[in-house]
Design a protein around this motif. Sequence first.
Motif, PDB file in Angstrom:
ATOM      1  N   PHE A 105       0.824  -1.198   0.000  1.00 53.38           N
ATOM      2  CA  PHE A 105       0.000   0.000   0.000  1.00 53.38           C
ATOM      3  C   PHE A 105       0.863   1.254   0.000  1.00 53.38           C
ATOM      4  N   MET A 106       1.897   1.255   0.826  1.00 60.06           N
ATOM      5  CA  MET A 106       2.759   2.429   0.901  1.00 60.06           C
ATOM      6  C   MET A 106       3.488   2.657  -0.424  1.00 60.06           C
ATOM      7  N   THR A 107       3.848   1.550  -1.097  1.00 55.49           N
ATOM      8  CA  THR A 107       4.496   1.671  -2.404  1.00 55.49           C
ATOM      9  C   THR A 107       3.536   2.318  -3.404  1.00 55.49           C
ATOM     10  N   ALA A 108       2.332   1.756  -3.466  1.00 56.95           N
ATOM     11  CA  ALA A 108       1.341   2.290  -4.399  1.00 56.95           C
ATOM     12  C   ALA A 108       1.024   3.740  -4.060  1.00 56.95           C
ATOM     13  N   TRP A 109       0.988   4.009  -2.773  1.00 55.00           N
ATOM     14  CA  TRP A 109       0.634   5.332  -2.282  1.00 55.00           C
ATOM     15  C   TRP A 109       1.667   6.388  -2.681  1.00 55.00           C
TER      16      TRP A 109
ATOM     17  N   ALA B 148      -5.377   7.436 -12.692  1.00 59.49           N
ATOM     18  CA  ALA B 148      -4.951   6.104 -13.129  1.00 59.49           C
ATOM     19  C   ALA B 148      -4.326   5.348 -11.959  1.00 59.49           C
ATOM     20  N   ALA B 149      -3.483   6.039 -11.204  1.00 58.19           N
ATOM     21  CA  ALA B 149      -2.820   5.393 -10.060  1.00 58.19           C
ATOM     22  C   ALA B 149      -3.855   4.919  -9.043  1.00 58.19           C
ATOM     23  N   ILE B 150      -4.858   5.765  -8.758  1.00 58.40           N
ATOM     24  CA  ILE B 150      -5.896   5.371  -7.790  1.00 58.40           C
ATOM     25  C   ILE B 150      -6.640   4.141  -8.290  1.00 58.40           C
ATOM     26  N   LEU B 151      -6.971   4.153  -9.598  1.00 61.55           N
ATOM     27  CA  LEU B 151      -7.731   3.030 -10.143  1.00 61.55           C
ATOM     28  C   LEU B 151      -6.931   1.735 -10.025  1.00 61.55           C
ATOM     29  N   ILE B 152      -5.628   1.812 -10.274  1.00 65.27           N
ATOM     30  CA  ILE B 152      -4.797   0.608 -10.166  1.00 65.27           C
ATOM     31  C   ILE B 152      -4.784   0.117  -8.715  1.00 65.27           C
ATOM     32  N   VAL B 153      -4.569   1.053  -7.777  1.00 69.75           N
ATOM     33  CA  VAL B 153      -4.571   0.669  -6.362  1.00 69.75           C
ATOM     34  C   VAL B 153      -5.916   0.052  -6.002  1.00 69.75           C
ATOM     35  N   TRP B 154      -6.977   0.674  -6.494  1.00 64.50           N
ATOM     36  CA  TRP B 154      -8.341   0.202  -6.242  1.00 64.50           C
ATOM     37  C   TRP B 154      -8.501  -1.247  -6.699  1.00 64.50           C
ATOM     38  N   LYS B 155      -8.028  -1.518  -7.936  1.00 61.71           N
ATOM     39  CA  LYS B 155      -8.126  -2.862  -8.493  1.00 61.71           C
ATOM     40  C   LYS B 155      -7.331  -3.869  -7.665  1.00 61.71           C
ATOM     41  N   VAL B 156      -6.104  -3.480  -7.294  1.00 57.55           N
ATOM     42  CA  VAL B 156      -5.228  -4.410  -6.586  1.00 57.55           C
ATOM     43  C   VAL B 156      -5.733  -4.670  -5.175  1.00 57.55           C
TER      44      VAL B 156
ATOM     45  N   GLY C 236      -8.789  -3.507  -3.686  1.00 60.61           N
ATOM     46  CA  GLY C 236     -10.218  -3.516  -3.399  1.00 60.61           C
ATOM     47  C   GLY C 236     -10.538  -2.340  -2.503  1.00 60.61           C
ATOM     48  N   LEU C 237     -11.745  -1.827  -2.618  1.00 61.18           N
ATOM     49  CA  LEU C 237     -12.103  -0.602  -1.907  1.00 61.18           C
ATOM     50  C   LEU C 237     -12.002  -0.765  -0.392  1.00 61.18           C
ATOM     51  N   ARG C 238     -12.525  -1.893   0.090  1.00 64.80           N
ATOM     52  CA  ARG C 238     -12.598  -2.047   1.537  1.00 64.80           C
ATOM     53  C   ARG C 238     -11.206  -2.082   2.168  1.00 64.80           C
ATOM     54  N   ARG C 239     -10.336  -2.909   1.580  1.00 62.27           N
ATOM     55  CA  ARG C 239      -8.988  -3.029   2.116  1.00 62.27           C
ATOM     56  C   ARG C 239      -8.244  -1.710   1.973  1.00 62.27           C
ATOM     57  N   MET C 240      -8.478  -1.026   0.866  1.00 58.24           N
ATOM     58  CA  MET C 240      -7.837   0.247   0.597  1.00 58.24           C
ATOM     59  C   MET C 240      -8.183   1.246   1.698  1.00 58.24           C
ATOM     60  N   MET C 241      -9.454   1.242   2.089  1.00 65.13           N
ATOM     61  CA  MET C 241      -9.866   2.187   3.112  1.00 65.13           C
ATOM     62  C   MET C 241      -9.367   1.769   4.487  1.00 65.13           C
TER      63      MET C 241
END
Lengths: 297, 275
Positions: free
Chosen positions: A215-219, A276-284, A286-291
């Motif tokens: 997450f921190m990497t994607a972030w 685009a970056a958010i969408l990729i993180v979202w896909k990888v 999932g919304l719940r885990r992301m939040m």
Amino acid sequence: MGPGLRKALTLFVFLAPPLAVVTLFFLVPVVLTALLSLTDMHETLRWNFVGLENFRRMLGYDPRVHRIIVNTAIYVPSALAITIGLGLLIALASTSMREGAGILLRTIWFLPNLIPPVVYILLWRWFFDPTRYGFLNAVLALLGQGPRAWLTEYALPIVIVVNALIGASVCMVVFTSAIKSIPPELIMAAQVDGASYLQTVRYVILPLIRWPLMFMTAWHVPAHLNAYVYTLLLTDGGPYYSSEVWALYSYHKAFRYFEYGYGAAISTVLIALNVAAILIVWKVFGLRRMMELGGGE
Amino acid sequence: MGRVLRYLAYAAIALMSLPIVIMVAFLVVASFSTRLTMGLVPAGLTLENWSFLWAPIPWGLGREYVWPTLANTLMYAGGSTVLRVLLVTLAGYAVSRISFRGRLFVLAFQMVGRVVPGAGLLIGMYFTLYYLGLLFTIPGVVLIRTAMGIPMAIWIMKGFFDGIPWELEWAAMVDGCSRLQLWRRVLLPLVRPGIAAVAVFAFMEAWEDFIYVYVLLPGETKVMSVLIQRLIATEVIDYPFLAAMSLFYTIPPLVFYVLTQKHLVRVTLVGGVKR
């Protein structure tokens, strides 16, 4: 008054003020940026739509764009590597040494995040000052060497490190709490089985903190892509655009040369990359885990 | 072999930490020194660097007191804090308690709000404030900064509202409280720690803010960060004087950190990256 209407009214009372502020002062600026990117807005502040001219200029005949893309392509991955690598290293080290030493190490590495940006930059300016009053040059003087213009010679590497240390400071906090939440039995079991420290890290700790790590990497991809304030303050993108990155270029075009339309076009590309970056993180994730991770719970 | 490697790693980490330690030591030592020799050794001790507290400092062609700048900074930080706390205690409750279709959207929005480049939207913000007649005013920057900060803060506040048992609300509702009364009389006192966290965060963010105040406020309405930046951007940097002023400017964040150290780790974690 029916219950449905009443509920709607209650919702309105609680949510209307915050939503109004967010809409007016956050969403409207997004829309305005996109609209401005289609104009040649400059000092006269007159709306004159020119279609995709700004983007054509960006991709076709702006001589600086090539260099800035190269800089950004060096900057983002390098800063990301230092951010994650150093953050992880400090987190691992501080949890593997004695408690007191660990707290001291974490306090030191929390400082970049605590000190206000202008002060943080003042300190680096002193560290790399080209005169003999600068720290590095004072050390050189003790060794009998003349002063050097560090910020001119190594502008981009210095800008990368200075920005990345802030990210590392954030990662250190997140990774430390993730490592601390690992049940100690797991680590002890590995040690009983004869695992060395490095093996414990590799086979026990890293797999268990992979979500915060990912997450921190994607972030930090968008975070580093968007970061320009420290660069603006430290080198101002110079000398001769050698440390200018994409986000800073937008700022310079708009607020130094008053080419708001062109600056907005550069920003629009940035916003698109972010989405685009958010969408990729979202896909990888999932919304719940992301939040969950984003909420740090 | 393992032990040697470990001590080598510790030595490397100590070496990497050294610049941060040196820089912070410099900030303190330089602020009380006439000038520094050999990097960090004071040539003489003085309080002259702190004279900006009682005497005007050289500014442009004349001299100026630092107090109006400090007042502006406090106004900006205070205004941001009050507005953010007000909006977020409203929204946090709604998101925590009332089920409705857009709830997930509101939550997802806070994620987006954190990633979309605030500073990259500066041009759009500049024009928004211009058309609203708020450009170059403190309320204008306060509103911009609040809009950027509340998605995150709603998330923090929601956590605190989630922790309050429903029974308490039912009891109050049976007693004839309206939702708004309930919120003000019963719930707000219970989420005081959450309010404190959000308030500290909002205050610090505004206090340390640079780029927004730099672009969205006029030159005459200086705040501390912009004042220090202007003093850095001179031909010859007066390090001891700037160290004293920077240390003074860093005291509030330091004090808050020491006072709230335990909680702050969590808040920082939640707060993520500041840019």
